[in-house]
Motif scaffolding. Structure first.
Motif, PDB file in Angstrom:
ATOM      1  N   GLU A 303       0.831  -1.251  -0.024  1.00  0.00           N
ATOM      2  CA  GLU A 303       0.066  -0.035  -0.009  1.00  0.00           C
ATOM      3  C   GLU A 303       0.930   1.189   0.067  1.00  0.00           C
ATOM      4  N   ARG A 304       2.041   1.310   0.476  1.00  0.00           N
ATOM      5  CA  ARG A 304       2.776   2.280   0.695  1.00  0.00           C
ATOM      6  C   ARG A 304       3.622   2.390  -0.497  1.00  0.00           C
ATOM      7  N   GLY A 305       3.643   1.515  -1.401  1.00  0.00           N
ATOM      8  CA  GLY A 305       4.663   1.587  -2.524  1.00  0.00           C
ATOM      9  C   GLY A 305       6.125   0.925  -2.356  1.00  0.00           C
ATOM     10  N   ARG A 306       6.235   0.282  -1.228  1.00  0.00           N
ATOM     11  CA  ARG A 306       7.519   0.011  -0.828  1.00  0.00           C
ATOM     12  C   ARG A 306       7.853  -1.448  -1.132  1.00  0.00           C
ATOM     13  N   PHE A 307       6.730  -2.128  -1.583  1.00  0.00           N
ATOM     14  CA  PHE A 307       6.723  -3.558  -1.861  1.00  0.00           C
ATOM     15  C   PHE A 307       6.014  -4.028  -3.222  1.00  0.00           C
ATOM     16  N   ARG A 308       6.635  -4.619  -4.160  1.00  0.00           N
ATOM     17  CA  ARG A 308       5.627  -5.073  -5.244  1.00  0.00           C
ATOM     18  C   ARG A 308       4.510  -5.825  -5.188  1.00  0.00           C
ATOM     19  N   ALA A 309       3.399  -5.537  -5.671  1.00  0.00           N
ATOM     20  CA  ALA A 309       2.178  -6.449  -5.487  1.00  0.00           C
ATOM     21  C   ALA A 309       2.382  -7.542  -6.010  1.00  0.00           C
ATOM     22  N   ASP A 310       3.085  -7.484  -7.263  1.00  0.00           N
ATOM     23  CA  ASP A 310       3.176  -8.935  -8.285  1.00  0.00           C
ATOM     24  C   ASP A 310       4.184  -9.822  -7.476  1.00  0.00           C
ATOM     25  N   LEU A 311       5.122  -9.187  -6.997  1.00  0.00           N
ATOM     26  CA  LEU A 311       6.203 -10.165  -6.102  1.00  0.00           C
ATOM     27  C   LEU A 311       5.499 -10.715  -5.154  1.00  0.00           C
ATOM     28  N   LEU A 312       4.836 -10.166  -4.154  1.00  0.00           N
ATOM     29  CA  LEU A 312       3.965 -10.520  -3.123  1.00  0.00           C
ATOM     30  C   LEU A 312       3.035 -11.747  -3.518  1.00  0.00           C
ATOM     31  N   ALA A 313       2.350 -11.592  -4.683  1.00  0.00           N
ATOM     32  CA  ALA A 313       1.566 -12.498  -5.249  1.00  0.00           C
ATOM     33  C   ALA A 313       2.434 -13.725  -5.778  1.00  0.00           C
ATOM     34  N   ARG A 314       3.710 -13.591  -6.149  1.00  0.00           N
ATOM     35  CA  ARG A 314       4.559 -14.538  -6.574  1.00  0.00           C
ATOM     36  C   ARG A 314       4.746 -15.251  -5.384  1.00  0.00           C
ATOM     37  N   LEU A 315       5.001 -14.836  -4.325  1.00  0.00           N
ATOM     38  CA  LEU A 315       5.796 -15.543  -3.115  1.00  0.00           C
ATOM     39  C   LEU A 315       4.635 -16.074  -2.157  1.00  0.00           C
ATOM     40  N   SER A 316       3.378 -15.653  -2.231  1.00  0.00           N
ATOM     41  CA  SER A 316       2.475 -16.069  -1.277  1.00  0.00           C
ATOM     42  C   SER A 316       1.632 -17.473  -1.674  1.00  0.00           C
ATOM     43  N   GLY A 317       2.478 -18.547  -1.744  1.00  0.00           N
ATOM     44  CA  GLY A 317       1.729 -19.680  -1.926  1.00  0.00           C
ATOM     45  C   GLY A 317       1.289 -20.159  -0.654  1.00  0.00           C
ATOM     46  N   PHE A 318       1.801 -19.894   0.494  1.00  0.00           N
ATOM     47  CA  PHE A 318       1.356 -20.268   1.776  1.00  0.00           C
ATOM     48  C   PHE A 318       1.792 -19.208   2.697  1.00  0.00           C
ATOM     49  N   THR A 319       1.127 -18.718   3.898  1.00  0.00           N
ATOM     50  CA  THR A 319       1.870 -17.826   4.715  1.00  0.00           C
ATOM     51  C   THR A 319       1.512 -18.325   6.060  1.00  0.00           C
ATOM     52  N   VAL A 320       2.319 -18.538   6.931  1.00  0.00           N
ATOM     53  CA  VAL A 320       2.410 -18.796   8.249  1.00  0.00           C
ATOM     54  C   VAL A 320       2.997 -17.560   9.192  1.00  0.00           C
ATOM     55  N   ARG A 321       2.215 -17.358  10.119  1.00  0.00           N
ATOM     56  CA  ARG A 321       2.568 -16.443  11.162  1.00  0.00           C
ATOM     57  C   ARG A 321       3.277 -17.139  12.604  1.00  0.00           C
ATOM     58  N   LEU A 322       4.541 -16.825  12.984  1.00  0.00           N
ATOM     59  CA  LEU A 322       4.652 -17.394  14.140  1.00  0.00           C
ATOM     60  C   LEU A 322       4.672 -16.392  15.160  1.00  0.00           C
ATOM     61  N   PRO A 323       3.791 -16.923  16.317  1.00  0.00           N
ATOM     62  CA  PRO A 323       3.579 -15.966  17.389  1.00  0.00           C
ATOM     63  C   PRO A 323       4.635 -15.520  18.153  1.00  0.00           C
ATOM     64  N   PRO A 324       4.872 -14.540  18.949  1.00  0.00           N
ATOM     65  CA  PRO A 324       5.962 -14.285  19.683  1.00  0.00           C
ATOM     66  C   PRO A 324       5.784 -15.258  20.847  1.00  0.00           C
ATOM     67  N   LEU A 325       7.164 -15.000  21.662  1.00  0.00           N
ATOM     68  CA  LEU A 325       7.306 -16.023  22.549  1.00  0.00           C
ATOM     69  C   LEU A 325       6.316 -15.917  23.662  1.00  0.00           C
ATOM     70  N   ARG A 326       5.976 -14.623  23.846  1.00  0.00           N
ATOM     71  CA  ARG A 326       4.949 -14.385  25.244  1.00  0.00           C
ATOM     72  C   ARG A 326       3.647 -15.150  24.838  1.00  0.00           C
ATOM     73  N   GLU A 327       3.317 -15.386  23.622  1.00  0.00           N
ATOM     74  CA  GLU A 327       2.002 -15.954  23.093  1.00  0.00           C
ATOM     75  C   GLU A 327       2.276 -17.428  22.995  1.00  0.00           C
ATOM     76  N   ARG A 328       3.413 -18.067  23.049  1.00  0.00           N
ATOM     77  CA  ARG A 328       3.492 -19.570  22.911  1.00  0.00           C
ATOM     78  C   ARG A 328       4.283 -20.056  24.406  1.00  0.00           C
ATOM     79  N   ILE A 329       4.258 -19.272  25.512  1.00  0.00           N
ATOM     80  CA  ILE A 329       4.895 -19.557  26.624  1.00  0.00           C
ATOM     81  C   ILE A 329       4.652 -21.143  27.168  1.00  0.00           C
ATOM     82  N   ALA A 330       3.575 -21.773  26.601  1.00  0.00           N
ATOM     83  CA  ALA A 330       3.348 -23.057  26.951  1.00  0.00           C
ATOM     84  C   ALA A 330       4.617 -23.871  26.267  1.00  0.00           C
ATOM     85  N   ASP A 331       5.069 -23.594  25.326  1.00  0.00           N
ATOM     86  CA  ASP A 331       6.530 -24.223  24.663  1.00  0.00           C
ATOM     87  C   ASP A 331       7.885 -23.891  25.500  1.00  0.00           C
TER      88      ASP A 331
END
Length: 498
Positions: A303-331
């Motif tokens: 949106e800010r023009g700092r990353f190409r939308a077509d490159l993001l589309a090419r890379l985004s086969g699957f996206t995983v979000r890693l939670p911060p450690l404070r949210e996975r303190i069970a581990d």
């Protein structure tokens, strides 16, 4: 069934089907003197009462010593035979001490009968638990031991939502599709990428490159290679990092920091399956699996023009979000052993057999780990060195609270669930403190070290404020921030600079 959280559903009948177990969950995070046993996840879906006490081995049964419900035995000599119970009464979960010798604690406070809230740390003997009201359903049994988790070390977790993401990554590992790994700095994105490469079976090397650390003038030559004489200082042919990952896996870490010019060339490489070195006349075919990682919100960068939308589309086969450690303190217990074993496989020697004092465990579970697993790794590394230096010959290796850094020892912030954290209103004066911090960001162009020196504080404290005030230093490093009076540059000017 007491309520929706006390339900257990089954999949369609058929051979080999396993029940889908739901929350809430009682996590056994760690046993101070038996860290090698790792943690466990106990579903409370079928048991309105769980009795906890000392046993010869860790086990879960539906036959408590007294009454109905379930029984959790733990080999902890500081537990009484019938120590405490976790019970569902009048729509709430409670911890009740059963006349134990050493008492029961919630958040470090002794209790005899107290209600549990999401994210509470429960201490029984020298064993620490985490209570979470997570309705996420997972396949498995009522109790899952971390020792039974399969797969590479980086893809093991007791957290149900993260377990499902890791399961998807494992299934996709052998495919050629690209993956995007999102998460705060230090959440282990490169560890996940290496685990994916390990599972992929690709014959080539794993090559990781930090896009933010590449010199701006050498980005293209470092990534795509260069021919001798292509530019000043080019005294020999260079293969480049992309060709170095041929037949293997290329991790583009912090891809959000990759300059737009390099993004254009990278997009062409991914589309055509070939790479042309700087100064070369012809492109060379390349076969690689691309993984991208960043702590930035790539859609916002688009949106800010700092990353190409077509490159993001090419890379985004699957996206995983890693939670911060404070949210996975069970581990936490699982991660401590995994990190110590990694250290043991290095030249520093093995420290995988060690224990924690109760005070050290309390401090580590209370700390919010602003720099995530990377901070935990460094804290553990230093603590093991100090513990070994003070170890009495013949005695076990024990990390005490004195072996932990001051930031961990003195962190008294209460632990709350992510939901509670988001809903909590900002404290009085929050906006003024944030404005002062933004002013410092502007003055020092987002340089964390410079801000720390100017304010006379540690860099870690600056990083804490970055998260607390939701400030992105990258926005100030090019003088482009418009809000808070930091800059008056137009959007078009900012795009030209980028």
């Amino acid at each position: 069934m007491v309520d929706d959280l006390l339900t257990r559903t089954s999949e369609a009948p058929g051979a080999g089907r396993r029940a889908r177990v739901t929350g809430p969950y009682l996590y056994l995070v760690l046993q101070c003197e038996r860290l090698e046993l790792l943690g466990a996840r106990c579903s409370l879906a079928d048991a309105a009462r769980v009795e906890i006490g000392r046993g010869a081995a860790r086990s879960w049964s539906t036959k408590p010593l007294h009454g109905d419900g379930a029984r959790l035995d733990i080999p902890d000599r500081f537990l009484s035979q019938r120590h405490a119970e976790v019970v569902h009464v009048d729509g709430a979960w409670r911890v009740r001490d059963l006349g134990s010798k050493n008492g029961s604690f919630i958040g470090g406070t002794a209790v005899t009968d107290a209600a549990l809230s999401d994210g509470d740390i429960v201490e029984l003997g020298h064993t620490f638990f985490l209570f979470r009201v997570e309705p996420m359903a997972v396949r498995g049994r009522s109790i899952v031991e971390a020792t039974s988790l399969a797969g590479p070390r980086g893809l093991r977790t007791l957290v149900p939502s993260l377990e499902q993401s890791f399961s998807s990554l494992s299934a996709l590992a052998s495919a050629a599709s690209p993956l995007v790994i999102l998460g705060e700095t230090g959440t282990g994105k490169e560890v996940i990428a290496k685990a994916i490469h390990e599972l992929s079976g690709r014959s080539g090397a794993f090559v990781g490159v930090n896009c933010g650390a590449l010199p701006a003038s050498l980005v293209e030559s470092e990534l795509f290679g260069s021919k001798k004489g292509a530019f000043s200082g080019s005294t020999e042919d260079r293969v480049g990092l992309i060709r170095g990952a041929d037949q293997g896996t290329l991790l583009l870490d912090e891809i959000g920091d990759l300059p737009l010019e390099a993004q254009t060339v990278l997009l062409r490489t991914l589309q055509e399956g070939e790479v042309r070195a700087v100064g070369a006349a012809r492109a060379v075919p390349v076969d690689l699996r691309v993984l991208a990682a960043t702590h930035h919100d790539l859609e916002k960068l688009v949106e800010r023009g700092r990353f190409r939308a077509d490159l993001l589309a090419r890379l985004s086969g699957f996206t995983v979000r890693l939670p911060p450690l404070r949210e996975r303190i069970a581990d936490l217990g699982l991660l401590l052993i995994a990190l110590s074993q990694e250290r043991g496989s290095s030249s520093e020697g093995s420290d995988s057999r060690f224990a924690l004092s109760v005070d050290a465990a309390r401090a580590m579970l209370r700390h919010n780990w602003p720099m995530n697993i990377r901070e935990l790794e460094q804290v553990l590394r230093a603590a093991l060195v100090l513990a070994r230096a003070s170890q009495v010959p013949g005695e076990p290796l024990v990390i005490s609270v004195d072996h932990l850094p001051r930031t961990v020892r003195l962190d008294r912030s209460p632990r709350v669930s992510p939901t509670q954290h988001r809903q909590k209103p900002p404290p009085e004066g929050f906006d003024d403190r944030r404005a002062a911090f933004v002013t410092a960001m502007v003055a020092h162009r987002g340089n964390v070290s410079a801000i720390a020196r100017a304010l006379g504080i540690a860099r870690m404290q600056v990083h804490r404020w970055i998260r607390r005030y939701e400030v992105d230093p990258q926005d100030y490093r090019t003088g482009e921030k418009k809000s808070d009076g930091a800059s008056e540059k137009s959007d078009d000017q900012r795009l030209e600079q980028t």
